[in-house]
Motif scaffolding. Structure first.
Motif, PDB file in Angstrom:
ATOM      1  N   LEU A 120       1.496  -5.030   3.406  1.00  0.00           N
ATOM      2  CA  LEU A 120       2.595  -4.152   3.822  1.00  0.00           C
ATOM      3  C   LEU A 120       2.191  -2.691   3.631  1.00  0.00           C
ATOM      4  N   GLY A 121       2.089  -1.941   4.718  1.00  0.00           N
ATOM      5  CA  GLY A 121       1.765  -0.513   4.587  1.00  0.00           C
ATOM      6  C   GLY A 121       0.427  -0.277   3.937  1.00  0.00           C
ATOM      7  N   ILE A 122      -0.554  -1.123   4.288  1.00  0.00           N
ATOM      8  CA  ILE A 122      -1.934  -0.973   3.801  1.00  0.00           C
ATOM      9  C   ILE A 122      -2.807  -0.671   5.010  1.00  0.00           C
ATOM     10  N   SER A 123      -3.660   0.365   4.925  1.00  0.00           N
ATOM     11  CA  SER A 123      -4.418   0.775   6.114  1.00  0.00           C
ATOM     12  C   SER A 123      -5.602  -0.151   6.389  1.00  0.00           C
ATOM     13  N   GLY A 124      -6.154  -0.774   5.346  1.00  0.00           N
ATOM     14  CA  GLY A 124      -7.272  -1.693   5.566  1.00  0.00           C
ATOM     15  C   GLY A 124      -8.627  -1.060   5.346  1.00  0.00           C
ATOM     16  N   ALA A 125      -8.728  -0.187   4.337  1.00  0.00           N
ATOM     17  CA  ALA A 125     -10.029   0.402   3.969  1.00  0.00           C
ATOM     18  C   ALA A 125     -10.966  -0.714   3.517  1.00  0.00           C
ATOM     19  N   ILE A 126     -12.269  -0.528   3.756  1.00  0.00           N
ATOM     20  CA  ILE A 126     -13.259  -1.557   3.417  1.00  0.00           C
ATOM     21  C   ILE A 126     -13.165  -1.931   1.941  1.00  0.00           C
ATOM     22  N   ALA A 146      -1.379  -4.961  -4.877  1.00  0.00           N
ATOM     23  CA  ALA A 146      -1.328  -3.618  -4.302  1.00  0.00           C
ATOM     24  C   ALA A 146      -2.711  -3.087  -3.981  1.00  0.00           C
ATOM     25  N   SER A 147      -2.712  -2.030  -3.182  1.00  0.00           N
ATOM     26  CA  SER A 147      -3.940  -1.273  -2.943  1.00  0.00           C
ATOM     27  C   SER A 147      -4.116  -0.283  -4.094  1.00  0.00           C
ATOM     28  N   ARG A 148      -5.271   0.321  -4.118  1.00  0.00           N
ATOM     29  CA  ARG A 148      -5.616   1.181  -5.253  1.00  0.00           C
ATOM     30  C   ARG A 148      -4.667   2.365  -5.493  1.00  0.00           C
ATOM     31  N   ILE A 178       1.616  -5.704   8.322  1.00  0.00           N
ATOM     32  CA  ILE A 178       2.764  -4.970   8.848  1.00  0.00           C
ATOM     33  C   ILE A 178       2.487  -3.495   8.591  1.00  0.00           C
ATOM     34  N   ASN A 179       2.352  -2.748   9.688  1.00  0.00           N
ATOM     35  CA  ASN A 179       1.946  -1.354   9.580  1.00  0.00           C
ATOM     36  C   ASN A 179       2.521  -0.604  10.763  1.00  0.00           C
ATOM     37  N   LYS A 180       2.990   0.604  10.521  1.00  0.00           N
ATOM     38  CA  LYS A 180       3.617   1.333  11.636  1.00  0.00           C
ATOM     39  C   LYS A 180       2.589   1.978  12.562  1.00  0.00           C
ATOM     40  N   ASP A 181       1.323   1.997  12.131  1.00  0.00           N
ATOM     41  CA  ASP A 181       0.268   2.594  12.963  1.00  0.00           C
ATOM     42  C   ASP A 181      -0.478   1.486  13.720  1.00  0.00           C
ATOM     43  N   PRO A 182      -0.340   1.430  15.065  1.00  0.00           N
ATOM     44  CA  PRO A 182      -1.002   0.348  15.809  1.00  0.00           C
ATOM     45  C   PRO A 182      -2.523   0.394  15.690  1.00  0.00           C
ATOM     46  N   ILE A 200     -15.785  12.427  -9.168  1.00  0.00           N
ATOM     47  CA  ILE A 200     -14.588  11.870  -9.811  1.00  0.00           C
ATOM     48  C   ILE A 200     -13.910  10.835  -8.909  1.00  0.00           C
ATOM     49  N   GLN A 201     -13.514   9.729  -9.497  1.00  0.00           N
ATOM     50  CA  GLN A 201     -12.808   8.655  -8.788  1.00  0.00           C
ATOM     51  C   GLN A 201     -11.296   8.893  -8.882  1.00  0.00           C
ATOM     52  N   SER A 202     -10.592   8.556  -7.825  1.00  0.00           N
ATOM     53  CA  SER A 202      -9.125   8.629  -7.841  1.00  0.00           C
ATOM     54  C   SER A 202      -8.583   7.744  -8.955  1.00  0.00           C
ATOM     55  N   SER A 231     -12.612  -3.780  -4.110  1.00  0.00           N
ATOM     56  CA  SER A 231     -13.948  -3.734  -4.717  1.00  0.00           C
ATOM     57  C   SER A 231     -13.876  -3.341  -6.183  1.00  0.00           C
ATOM     58  N   SER A 232     -12.884  -2.529  -6.546  1.00  0.00           N
ATOM     59  CA  SER A 232     -12.757  -2.173  -7.959  1.00  0.00           C
ATOM     60  C   SER A 232     -11.557  -2.878  -8.587  1.00  0.00           C
ATOM     61  N   GLY A 233     -11.027  -3.883  -7.892  1.00  0.00           N
ATOM     62  CA  GLY A 233      -9.921  -4.657  -8.438  1.00  0.00           C
ATOM     63  C   GLY A 233     -10.254  -6.137  -8.363  1.00  0.00           C
ATOM     64  N   GLN A 234      -9.248  -6.947  -8.074  1.00  0.00           N
ATOM     65  CA  GLN A 234      -9.484  -8.392  -8.025  1.00  0.00           C
ATOM     66  C   GLN A 234      -9.890  -8.847  -6.625  1.00  0.00           C
ATOM     67  N   GLY A 277       0.834  -1.191   0.000  1.00  0.00           N
ATOM     68  CA  GLY A 277       0.000   0.000   0.000  1.00  0.00           C
ATOM     69  C   GLY A 277       0.869   1.241   0.000  1.00  0.00           C
ATOM     70  N   ARG A 278       0.229   2.355   0.315  1.00  0.00           N
ATOM     71  CA  ARG A 278       0.895   3.637   0.227  1.00  0.00           C
ATOM     72  C   ARG A 278       2.093   3.752   1.162  1.00  0.00           C
ATOM     73  N   GLY A 279       2.152   2.868   2.178  1.00  0.00           N
ATOM     74  CA  GLY A 279       3.319   2.852   3.062  1.00  0.00           C
ATOM     75  C   GLY A 279       4.622   2.587   2.326  1.00  0.00           C
TER      76      GLY A 279
HETATM   77  C1  LIG Z   1     -15.697   3.484  -4.649  1.00  0.00           C
HETATM   78  C2  LIG Z   1     -14.307   3.180  -4.155  1.00  0.00           C
HETATM   79  C3  LIG Z   1     -13.648   2.072  -4.657  1.00  0.00           C
HETATM   80  C4  LIG Z   1     -12.370   1.749  -4.177  1.00  0.00           C
HETATM   81  N1  LIG Z   1     -11.763   0.615  -4.634  1.00  0.00           N
HETATM   82  C5  LIG Z   1     -10.596   0.222  -4.066  1.00  0.00           C
HETATM   83  C6  LIG Z   1      -9.978  -1.024  -4.413  1.00  0.00           C
HETATM   84  O1  LIG Z   1     -10.479  -1.795  -5.240  1.00  0.00           O
HETATM   85  N2  LIG Z   1      -8.812  -1.359  -3.806  1.00  0.00           N
HETATM   86  C7  LIG Z   1      -8.220  -0.558  -2.860  1.00  0.00           C
HETATM   87  O2  LIG Z   1      -7.158  -0.930  -2.345  1.00  0.00           O
HETATM   88  N3  LIG Z   1      -8.757   0.627  -2.550  1.00  0.00           N
HETATM   89  C8  LIG Z   1      -9.925   1.035  -3.112  1.00  0.00           C
HETATM   90  N4  LIG Z   1     -10.459   2.244  -2.766  1.00  0.00           N
HETATM   91  C9  LIG Z   1      -9.656   3.177  -1.937  1.00  0.00           C
HETATM   92  C10 LIG Z   1      -9.713   2.866  -0.463  1.00  0.00           C
HETATM   93  O3  LIG Z   1     -10.831   3.519   0.105  1.00  0.00           O
HETATM   94  C11 LIG Z   1      -8.448   3.377   0.266  1.00  0.00           C
HETATM   95  O4  LIG Z   1      -8.289   4.750   0.007  1.00  0.00           O
HETATM   96  C12 LIG Z   1      -7.179   2.649  -0.166  1.00  0.00           C
HETATM   97  O5  LIG Z   1      -7.376   1.242  -0.089  1.00  0.00           O
HETATM   98  C13 LIG Z   1      -6.038   3.050   0.740  1.00  0.00           C
HETATM   99  O6  LIG Z   1      -4.838   2.465   0.295  1.00  0.00           O
HETATM  100  P1  LIG Z   1      -3.618   2.260   1.288  1.00  0.00           P
HETATM  101  O7  LIG Z   1      -4.034   1.411   2.431  1.00  0.00           O
HETATM  102  O8  LIG Z   1      -2.474   1.763   0.465  1.00  0.00           O
HETATM  103  O9  LIG Z   1      -3.249   3.748   1.714  1.00  0.00           O
HETATM  104  P2  LIG Z   1      -3.465   4.508   3.089  1.00  0.00           P
HETATM  105  O10 LIG Z   1      -4.862   4.426   3.521  1.00  0.00           O
HETATM  106  O11 LIG Z   1      -2.841   5.844   2.906  1.00  0.00           O
HETATM  107  O12 LIG Z   1      -2.613   3.660   4.134  1.00  0.00           O
HETATM  108  C14 LIG Z   1      -1.216   3.591   4.144  1.00  0.00           C
HETATM  109  C15 LIG Z   1      -0.816   2.801   5.386  1.00  0.00           C
HETATM  110  O13 LIG Z   1       0.587   2.607   5.393  1.00  0.00           O
HETATM  111  C16 LIG Z   1       1.064   2.754   6.711  1.00  0.00           C
HETATM  112  N5  LIG Z   1       2.486   3.093   6.593  1.00  0.00           N
HETATM  113  C17 LIG Z   1       3.023   4.253   6.140  1.00  0.00           C
HETATM  114  N6  LIG Z   1       4.362   4.161   6.147  1.00  0.00           N
HETATM  115  C18 LIG Z   1       4.686   2.933   6.613  1.00  0.00           C
HETATM  116  C19 LIG Z   1       5.906   2.257   6.851  1.00  0.00           C
HETATM  117  N7  LIG Z   1       7.094   2.801   6.592  1.00  0.00           N
HETATM  118  N8  LIG Z   1       5.860   0.993   7.344  1.00  0.00           N
HETATM  119  C20 LIG Z   1       4.670   0.396   7.627  1.00  0.00           C
HETATM  120  N9  LIG Z   1       3.475   1.006   7.415  1.00  0.00           N
HETATM  121  C21 LIG Z   1       3.491   2.253   6.912  1.00  0.00           C
HETATM  122  C22 LIG Z   1       0.201   3.822   7.331  1.00  0.00           C
HETATM  123  O14 LIG Z   1       0.175   3.695   8.755  1.00  0.00           O
HETATM  124  C23 LIG Z   1      -1.173   3.519   6.693  1.00  0.00           C
HETATM  125  O15 LIG Z   1      -1.943   2.645   7.511  1.00  0.00           O
HETATM  126  C24 LIG Z   1     -11.733   2.590  -3.232  1.00  0.00           C
HETATM  127  C25 LIG Z   1     -12.394   3.710  -2.756  1.00  0.00           C
HETATM  128  C26 LIG Z   1     -13.675   3.999  -3.185  1.00  0.00           C
HETATM  129  C27 LIG Z   1     -14.366   5.177  -2.591  1.00  0.00           C
END
Ligand SMILES: Cc1cc2nc3c(=O)[nH]c(=O)nc-3n(C[C@H](O)[C@H](O)[C@H](O)COP(=O)(O)OP(=O)(O)OC[C@H]3O[C@@H](n4cnc5c(N)ncnc54)[C@H](O)[C@@H]3O)c2cc1C
Ligand SMILES: Nc1ncnc2c1ncn2[C@@H]1O[C@H](COP(=O)(O)O)[C@@H](O)[C@H]1O
Lengths: 320, 254
Positions: free
Chosen positions: A265-271, A234-236, A286-290, B178-180, A252-255, A209-211
């Motif tokens: 890894l570094g994924i927040s866990g959005a629904i 990966a996450s979106r 694995i995430n740095k935010d408990p 708009i979607q990301s 939901s919009s991927g696989q 993820g974005r981490g």
């Molecule tokens: C209609 C709709 C459809 C969507 N479809 C999808 C989909 O199909 N798939 C999807 O994934 N998302 C989808 N999303 C987006 C989703 O809501 C989240 O925004 C997205 O999943 C967040 O991705 P992320 O966890 O990588 O990023 P973030 O939410 O930014 O999380 C990043 C995480 O990384 C951690 N982190 C940062 N640095 C480090 C480090 N050095 N070491 C460890 N941890 C670290 C942070 O603590 C944080 O928890 C959709 C959203 C909408 C509204």
């Protein structure tokens, strides 16, 4: 009375409609369901098998194809005469498209994306995520009924749905939709060209993820994936940024995947992400935010910087 | 073509959110703030449409004085001017109240196209744009991944669930959420930042509207699953995780 709005595509009920019905039933209030469409008799009889008072069917050739305009026009006719206290739908893409417009047209509040509904005196208490699911909020709609709400997909299990002893009454609703009510013209839905990678069959997946911060660090996680015999996903936001191709996106919009091991890894866990991994057997986060929501669904968790843990994992895997 | 883009300022993604005393909002007194992510994509879509068809991009934000930061940033990326519906109460307001506030600024503009993000990162209603469309009396489409304009007709690609899409046509004026990922974002250049200093941010009075809903209890979620948290140095944690995956979960070969 609770009125559940049914959703269907290509002659099939959306499975989340059963979840919304089950959630409505669990409140212990009388419940009916409204179905909008054309040639939907078969769907109406499916719905009539659930323990509901009535199935209201708004049928019109103009309702054959979904648009927000045509649905809102039809439902804004049905709802005032049905006089429910709550109008409930599943929080699908379609509900996101028309429910807020319906709420605005009816001048009633709408509580979206609820994860729980509970009786609260005469009313209903709504619980929904805020701040990217890092917090939960109890919400009280203001003003007179009906209130509108949508239920997050997966929040309630469809198999808790109660069936009725005898089929419920199916009642036709008069809806007059004129072509001037409908401003959008939809084409048929389509799927993009088939995915080049099918992650559905992968036994192990390492997902970033974005981490991960930037594309330059992807080689590190690829090395971990190779050492584990895993596919990279990966996450979106990673795919939005073009760091990995779209067909590596989970959610939901991927696989949708069901591996033995899913290492996040570094994924927040959005629904919208975690709906894609509900079938995974073992989830590691694995995430740095408990407080990251991903830890709510993980079997194993490490609160740490992924840039420290990943190299240590690679080293441990390479140890003979 | 005149395009209005709604931009929300939200607490920064890595800010630790904690409920306030009243459990109605978070303690954000000293928070960092940033542009809501889908709104950045909406702005980029607007800038690209202006490049293709000419016209003007007006950015609009509703909230306290601090939200001028995201308006300034949007101006630096290339927006022409900004409208700020200013009120402290708008920071925590529901989608109906915010839609009324945005309407006060956007209504008189008579824009051809209004863009919003599909959802805000803080409240996450996913409603504001759709309600605003209804109040403006224009058609809308949500979760948009492509926008084409031909004369007074709009053709857009809607994202559906599970990898499906759909094209829709509708007349302008219209509103899109708009979607990301709809495009690749551009960032402000130094020249853009300098130019933004001379661009106008006009303040618009916030209308008085009744809240449609109230948050009565904000809290951290309960854990659904028993997560085994593994502590230790990176080497220890990695070693123990690998042992557990091999011997307990049996999902990694020894
Ligand atoms: C209609 C709709 C459809 C969507 N479809 C999808 C989909 O199909 N798939 C999807 O994934 N998302 C989808 N999303 C987006 C989703 O809501 C989240 O925004 C997205 O999943 C967040 O991705 P992320 O966890 O990588 O990023 P973030 O939410 O930014 O999380 C990043 C995480 O990384 C951690 N982190 C940062 N640095 C480090 C480090 N050095 N070491 C460890 N941890 C670290 C942070 O603590 C944080 O928890 C959709 C959203 C909408 C509204
Ligand atoms: N206070 C605000 N100011 C400007 N735009 C907003 C505001 N609140 C919401 N929006 C817009 O509406 C979209 C959806 O927000 P929401 O309905 O809160 O999920 C956001 O992506 C923004 O484009």
């Amino acid at each position: 009375m609770i009125l559940v709005v049914a959703e269907h595509h290509g002659g099939q009920m959306h499975r989340a409609t059963w979840e919304a019905l089950a959630a409505g039933q669990a409140l212990g209030l009388p419940i009916s369901v409204v179905l909008a469409g054309h040639d939907v008799e078969a769907l109406a009889s499916q719905l009539a098998e659930a323990a509901v008072t009535q199935v209201l069917v708004a049928s019109d050739p103009a309702l054959a194809n979904y648009t927000a305009d045509v649905y809102v026009t039809a439902l804004a006719t049905v709802i005032p005469s049905a006089a429910p206290t709550l109008v409930l739908a599943a929080h699908t893409y379609q509900a996101r498209d028309f429910m807020p417009m319906l709420a605005s047209r009816l001048q009633r509040p709408m509580v979206p994306d609820c994860v729980a509904l509970a009786r609260d005196g005469d009313g209903v208490r709504f619980t929904r995520p805020m701040f990217q699911a890092r917090l939960l909020a109890d919400v009280q709609p203001a003003g007179p009924a009906p209130h509108l709400a949508t239920l997050q997909i997966g929040a309630v299990r469809a198999d808790s749905l109660q069936r009725g002893g005898a089929p419920a009454e199916v009642v036709a609703q008069a809806v007059a939709v004129s072509s001037s009510d409908v401003r959008q013209q939809p084409d048929a839905p389509f799927q993009e060209a088939r995915q080049a990678v099918d992650l559905g069959a992968a036994e192990r997946i390492v997902s970033v993820g974005r981490g991960i911060k930037g594309p330059e660090h992807l080689a590190l996680v690829q090395e971990l994936a190779d050492a584990l015999g895993a596919e990279l996903a990966a996450s979106r936001p990673i795919c939005d940024n073009g760091w990995l191709p779209m067909d590596r996106q989970i959610g939901s919009s991927g696989q949708t995947v069901a591996p033995k091991l899913y290492l996040a890894l570094g994924i927040s866990g959005a629904i919208q992400h975690v709906v894609g991994i509900k079938g995974a057997r073992t989830i590691v986060a694995i995430n740095k935010d408990p407080d990251a929501p991903i830890f709510e669904i993980a079997d194993y968790g490490i609160t740490a910087d992924l840039f420290e843990i990943v190299p240590a994992l690679i080293a441990a895997l390479k140890k003979p | 073509m005149k395009i209005a883009v709604c931009i929300k300022q939200v607490v920064a993604r890595d800010w630790q959110v904690r409920p306030n005393e009243a459990r109605t909002w978070v303690r954000d007194g000293d928070a960092d703030f940033e542009m809501n992510e889908p709104d950045a994509y909406a702005l980029e879509a607007a800038l690209r449409l202006r490049e293709a068809h000419g016209g003007e991009v007006v950015v609009v934000s509703a909230g306290p004085a601090r939200v001028t930061q995201v308006l300034r940033e949007a101006l630096a990326r290339g927006a022409d001017r900004a409208l700020h519906v200013e009120s402290d109460a708008l920071a925590q307001a529901d989608a109906f109240v915010v839609a009324d506030a945005l309407l006060a600024a956007i209504g008189p503009e008579q824009a051809d196209l209004v863009l919003t993000g599909l959802q805000s990162d803080d409240q996450g209603f996913g409603q504001t744009g759709v309600i605003l469309a209804e109040r403006l009396g224009v058609p809308h489409a949500t979760i948009i991944m492509e926008v084409q304009v031909a004369g007074a007709t709009l053709r857009v690609k809607r994202e559906l669930e599970g990898g499906w899409f759909q094209w829709l046509e509708m007349p302008l004026p219209a509103l899109l959420t708009i979607q990301s990922g709809i495009n690749q974002l551009r960032y402000a250049t130094l020249k853009g930042i300098m130019a933004a200093r001379k661009k106008e941010i006009r303040s618009v009075a916030a209308p008085v509207s009744q809240p449609a809903q109230h948050v009565t209890g904000l809290r951290a979620p309960d854990k659904q699953k028993q997560t085994r948290m593994i502590a230790g140095t990176p080497a220890e944690a990695a070693g123990e995780l690998l042992r557990a995956l091999r011997e307990d979960a049996r999902v990694v070969a020894s």
